[in-house]
Design an enzyme around this catalytic site. Structure first.
Site, PDB file in Angstrom:
ATOM      1  N   ASN A  21      28.583   0.209  22.252  1.00 41.97           N
ATOM      2  CA  ASN A  21      27.801  -0.967  22.607  1.00 41.97           C
ATOM      3  C   ASN A  21      28.692  -2.027  23.239  1.00 41.97           C
ATOM      4  OD1 ASN A  21      25.459  -3.178  20.827  1.00 41.97           O
ATOM      5  ND2 ASN A  21      25.952  -3.034  22.963  1.00 41.97           N
ATOM      6  N   THR A  22      29.652  -2.539  22.456  1.00 41.11           N
ATOM      7  CA  THR A  22      30.485  -3.649  22.926  1.00 41.11           C
ATOM      8  C   THR A  22      31.238  -3.312  24.208  1.00 41.11           C
ATOM      9  OG1 THR A  22      30.781  -4.345  20.633  1.00 41.11           O
ATOM     10  CG2 THR A  22      32.282  -5.281  22.247  1.00 41.11           C
ATOM     11  N   LYS A  65      20.034   6.119  12.215  1.00 37.96           N
ATOM     12  CA  LYS A  65      21.480   6.008  12.088  1.00 37.96           C
ATOM     13  C   LYS A  65      21.798   5.183  10.850  1.00 37.96           C
ATOM     14  CE  LYS A  65      25.662   4.020  13.896  1.00 37.96           C
ATOM     15  NZ  LYS A  65      26.234   2.977  14.761  1.00 37.96           N
ATOM     16  N   ALA A  72      32.175   3.736  17.530  1.00 34.77           N
ATOM     17  CA  ALA A  72      32.948   2.507  17.302  1.00 34.77           C
ATOM     18  C   ALA A  72      34.369   2.604  17.815  1.00 34.77           C
ATOM     19  CB  ALA A  72      32.972   2.112  15.828  1.00 34.77           C
ATOM     20  N   GLY A  73      34.792   1.552  18.495  1.00 35.33           N
ATOM     21  CA  GLY A  73      36.175   1.406  18.912  1.00 35.33           C
ATOM     22  C   GLY A  73      36.462   1.720  20.365  1.00 35.33           C
ATOM     23  N   GLY A  98      33.751  -2.740  17.704  1.00 36.36           N
ATOM     24  CA  GLY A  98      33.935  -3.854  18.628  1.00 36.36           C
ATOM     25  C   GLY A  98      35.371  -4.163  18.986  1.00 36.36           C
TER      26      GLY A  98
END
Length: 264
Positions: free
Chosen positions: A215-216, A106, A193-194, A167
């Site tokens: 992830n977050t 990635k 993301a987001g 995040g």
């Protein structure tokens, strides 16, 4: 007649994965929580930041691979923390060596520390070098349809536009751009993301995305294991809804029981 769930897989670089949810390995309190949350998510591809997480660079420290072994998961090295093409290329070359020659990776090249928005000129430059060097590049990018198409033309195996800032948990801010990217793509498109909660993941899949990476949203939840399960279910539900085809939006009511042929 009841329609059975459609379990067609996600194909990336010629390999089929049952799960369309990809998860990160950072921000957990320890490796045991990482292991449990990963299992709960049902994900098969796990990203790892080569510059931040030990997968063999330090033989004397605990390794992520003890918690999420390559025999069970596809470990996806990423270039988190890189701000230019040269650093990103070197980092992925190191990841390939640590993972026994694995080509799948990635790429993300960031523009600044405040927004973590992708630096697209450097991303494109790094992608060209990596593809030429034999890597199968999954690439984090802006939600610009033109630059996404350029990455596909270079030979990247998956396009990964952000839904909102890394995040941030703000969800999908520009579904129209994502739809444009999906419509033109010849390789899988995954939101990266987001994502903040399960409904964000479901919306991404309902738009036609091939998968979601996060992830977050899981690691930062009050109960990461429960959120991991919720995300896995949301991705499945969103995919089923996309394949089923939603009803047309109308500016008028439509009764569930038509008046024609009424008995009284």
């Amino acid at each position: 007649m009841q329609t059975e769930p459609i379990n067609e897989g996600l194909i990336i670089a010629g390999k089929t994965y049952r799960s369309r949810l990809l998860v990160g390995s950072g921000k957990y309190k320890d490796l045991e929580q990482t292991r449990l949350a990963t299992e709960a998510s049902g994900a098969e591809i796990i990203t790892v930041a080569i510059r931040r997480v030990n997968i063999g660079q330090d033989p004397n420290a605990p390794s992520l691979l003890d918690a999420v072994p390559p025999s069970k998961y596809t470990i996806l090295p990423n270039t988190a923390g890189c701000y230019n093409a040269e650093d990103a290329i070197y980092t992925l070359q190191l990841g390939r060596e640590l993972l026994g020659g694995q080509k799948l990776c990635k790429l993300e090249v960031l523009g600044d520390e405040k927004t973590l928005f992708p630096n697209m000129p450097e991303t494109l430059r790094a992608a060209k070098v990596l593809v030429k060097d034999g890597f199968d590049v999954m690439v984090y990018c802006s939600d610009d349809p033109i630059q996404a198409r350029m990455l596909g033309d270079i030979g990247c195996v998956a396009i990964m536009p952000l839904a909102s800032l890394i995040g941030s948990g703000m969800g999908i801010l520009n579904p129209w751009n994502l739809s444009l990217i999906i419509a033109q793509a010849k390789v899988p498109v995954l939101v990266d993301a987001g994502v903040g909660t399960a409904s964000d993941a479901a919306i991404a899949m309902e738009l036609g995305c091939d998968g979601v990476l996060m992830n977050t949203a899981i690691a930062g939840a009050r109960d990461p294991l429960r959120m991991a399960r919720a995300m896995g279910l949301a991705v499945q539900a969103g995919r089923e809804a996309f394949l089923a085809g939603r009803i047309e939006k109308k500016f008028a009511a439509s009764p569930s029981s038509p008046m024609a042929g009424r008995v009284v």
